[in-house]
Enzyme design. Structure first.
Site, PDB file in Angstrom:
ATOM      1  N   HIS A 233       0.935  20.828   6.074  1.00 50.57           N
ATOM      2  CA  HIS A 233       2.088  19.922   6.065  1.00 50.57           C
ATOM      3  C   HIS A 233       2.083  19.010   4.838  1.00 50.57           C
ATOM      4  CE1 HIS A 233       4.645  16.705   8.180  1.00 50.57           C
ATOM      5  NE2 HIS A 233       5.377  17.796   8.191  1.00 50.57           N
ATOM      6  N   LYS A 235       2.417  17.510   0.970  1.00 45.85           N
ATOM      7  CA  LYS A 235       3.372  17.561  -0.139  1.00 45.85           C
ATOM      8  C   LYS A 235       2.710  16.875  -1.328  1.00 45.85           C
ATOM      9  CE  LYS A 235       6.083  17.361   3.753  1.00 45.85           C
ATOM     10  NZ  LYS A 235       5.622  16.945   5.078  1.00 45.85           N
ATOM     11  N   ASP A 240      -0.678  17.562 -15.254  1.00 48.04           N
ATOM     12  CA  ASP A 240      -1.619  17.273 -16.346  1.00 48.04           C
ATOM     13  C   ASP A 240      -2.790  16.393 -15.918  1.00 48.04           C
ATOM     14  OD1 ASP A 240       0.033  18.739 -17.991  1.00 48.04           O
ATOM     15  OD2 ASP A 240       1.076  16.998 -18.809  1.00 48.04           O
ATOM     16  N   HIS A 411      12.581  10.208   8.322  1.00 44.54           N
ATOM     17  CA  HIS A 411      11.450  11.127   8.266  1.00 44.54           C
ATOM     18  C   HIS A 411      10.232  10.449   7.644  1.00 44.54           C
ATOM     19  CE1 HIS A 411       9.436  14.968   6.792  1.00 44.54           C
ATOM     20  NE2 HIS A 411       9.710  15.275   8.043  1.00 44.54           N
ATOM     21  N   LYS A 413       6.905   8.401   6.977  1.00 46.01           N
ATOM     22  CA  LYS A 413       5.641   8.199   7.687  1.00 46.01           C
ATOM     23  C   LYS A 413       4.940   7.028   6.998  1.00 46.01           C
ATOM     24  CE  LYS A 413       6.384  12.918   7.225  1.00 46.01           C
ATOM     25  NZ  LYS A 413       7.127  13.188   8.410  1.00 46.01           N
ATOM     26  N   ASP A 418       0.704  -6.847   7.272  1.00 45.50           N
ATOM     27  CA  ASP A 418       0.517  -8.176   6.672  1.00 45.50           C
ATOM     28  C   ASP A 418       1.002  -8.287   5.230  1.00 45.50           C
ATOM     29  OD1 ASP A 418      -0.616  -8.854   9.078  1.00 45.50           O
ATOM     30  OD2 ASP A 418      -2.683  -8.756   8.379  1.00 45.50           O
TER      31      ASP A 418
END
Length: 493
Positions: A233, A235, A240, A411, A413, A418
């Protein structure tokens, strides 16, 4: 004749049921005794429920969704890539144990116990020379990604759950092919289930130019993937060795707000600096785990000296997956929530964690911490949505503020505490992300980034509805039924 046929059919049916019962007993034995260290008690009970309520169907479901992953097989091709980083981790652990944190950063010093815990993972070394930019809109993100691809000088590595070859995907693939023509190294690792509409043949031209592409846990049989339950899952983009991306956006027009769910609200980070080494390391380990081609070995070009002082954002990259009993990202989230003194801001499209995570949130709220949780107002996976809605609502009595995002689909996450620390990445706050899928998150100790993302969250609240005890109590009977069903099987969703 008819009587004989009926008897034969009945006998056959009895034999099939008996075989199914025996198979289920064997599977139950495996789940209870041989896989007991790889499953939670709730997951074990949920699978036993499925096996005995749906004997034959349960067996088929187990083949696709219930099997566990071998760490030995995944890690067999790591070669010498980890050598230098193992030494760095050991050095940092020893320093932290002596109270020497190696930085003047106030947040690292204040939250040294969180940093120390995240050092327990091979990707978790602490880096400080980093500059971080954030994106909450897919169009803005991929405009910048395409610019960075165009400016690449040596290599580009991409790892994506979904690489859809629609408008956006084709634009990115074309940009990568242009870099291949210039002699750059380009590698793509996509998930075989997350990119289910993509065929290896779609990359023939890309490969003819020298590009390399692999599918993670690729199916060996058409329409049959027995690793469906354990997906990559992640990404990640690395360019470089100087620049990296990590976050929630996949590649596809849907993530530009052009799909049926409408506007797509997500969070993604662009990182320049030493933390890119951790993203590069994660890409290399994942690439090597598939073992279909010559493996990466350690090469200084993949971990180059960075282009001067870039910033002062301390970062740790945390990875988790089904091959490890140590749920690095879940524990990182939990530690942040338990460390909060003033506020917690959470966003997740799926909210199906275990009781310990839910209790951590309740404890924070009942301790006077201002806790917020934002979830979608609409389902992209119906059963998952109703389990999410039910779990989120359970927090209302503890004083947690719950919002349903109304301006499309959220979507993102994110865990933010604080106005000091924020974690952004690919891991949803659910059992699947915490234990079954391969995930990656950045933990950033940067007040400026934390405040910027808190402001973005507050803007999201203006586009959301707050869930109250009264509105939840008055939900229709049909919704109550859906929630009850979803919650029953939520440990295996």
């Amino acid at each position: 004749m008819r009587f004989t046929f009926s008897n034969d059919l009945g006998t056959l049916f009895t034999i099939i049921l008996a075989i199914g019962f025996i198979i289920n007993l064997v599977l139950a034995f495996i789940i209870i005794f041989l896989e007991r260290n790889r499953r939670t008690a709730s997951s074990t009970w949920a699978w036993l429920f499925v096996l005995f309520v749906l004997p034959l169907i349960g067996f088929i479901l187990y083949l696709f969704f219930g099997r566990t992953v071998s760490a030995r097989k995944l890690n067999k091709n790591n070669g010498n890539v980890l050598t230098d980083f193992d030494g760095l981790l050991k050095q940092q652990i020893e320093s932290f144990d002596k109270g020497n944190y190696g930085t003047d950063n106030k947040q690292v010093q204040k939250h040294h116990d969180l940093v120390r815990m995240l050092l327990m993972d091979q990707d978790g070394f602490l880096t400080e020379n980093n500059k971080v930019d954030h994106f909450i809109d897919g169009n803005d993100l991929y405009d910048q990604v395409l610019k960075d691809i165009k400016n690449a000088k040596e290599y580009i590595h991409l790892e994506y759950y979904t690489f859809a070859l629609d408008g956006l995907g084709k634009r990115i693939l074309h940009a990568l092919e242009e870099k291949l023509k210039q002699g750059l190294e380009v590698k793509i690792l996509y998930d075989d289930v997350g990119s289910k509409n993509v065929k290896m043949a779609n990359f023939d031209h890309f490969k003819s130019l020298g590009g390399e592409v692999e599918a993670f846990f690729a199916s060996k049989l058409p329409l049959l993937n027995f690793r469906m339950n354990n997906r990559n899952h992640r990404k990640i983009i690395v360019i470089d060795g100087q620049l990296g991306y990590v976050g929630g956006f996949n590649i596809g027009d849907e993530y530009l707000g052009l799909g049926k769910l409408g506007y797509w609200r997500d969070t993604h980070l662009r990182i320049q600096g030493d933390a890119v080494d951790a993203l590069q390391l994660r890409f290399i380990l994942d690439w090597n785990s598939q073992a279909h081609r010559p493996q990466f070995e350690y090469d200084v070009k993949y971990f180059p000296k960075k282009n001067g002082p870039l910033g002062n954002s301390p970062i740790q990259i945390a990875a988790s997956g089904p091959a490890s009993d140590w749920h690095q990202i879940e524990y990182g989230y939990t530690k942040m929530i338990m460390s909060a003194k003033k506020s917690v801001y959470l966003q997740s499209p799926y909210f199906i964690p275990d009781n310990s995570y839910i209790n951590a949130i309740k404890i924070a709220a009942k301790s006077g911490v201002d806790v917020h949780l934002m979830i979608p107002c609409k389902p992209d996976h119906p059963l998952v949505y109703w389990a999410t809605f039910s779990n989120a609502s359970d927090l209302l009595s503890s004083g947690v503020k719950i919002y349903t995002y109304e301006n499309g689909f959220i979507h993102s996450k994110m865990c933010l505490i604080d106005d000091e620390i924020v974690s952004v990445g690919t891991a949803n706050m659910d059992f699947r992300s915490f234990e079954l899928n391969f995930e990656v998150n950045a933990f950033v100790y940067d007040e400026n980034l934390a405040k910027d993302l808190r402001v973005a969250y507050e803007h999201d609240i203006t586009k959301s509805k707050q869930l109250t005890k009264e509105s939840y109590a008055n939900r229709p009977l049909s919704v109550k039924f859906k929630e009850s069903l979803a919650k029953l099987v939520s440990p295996i969703l």
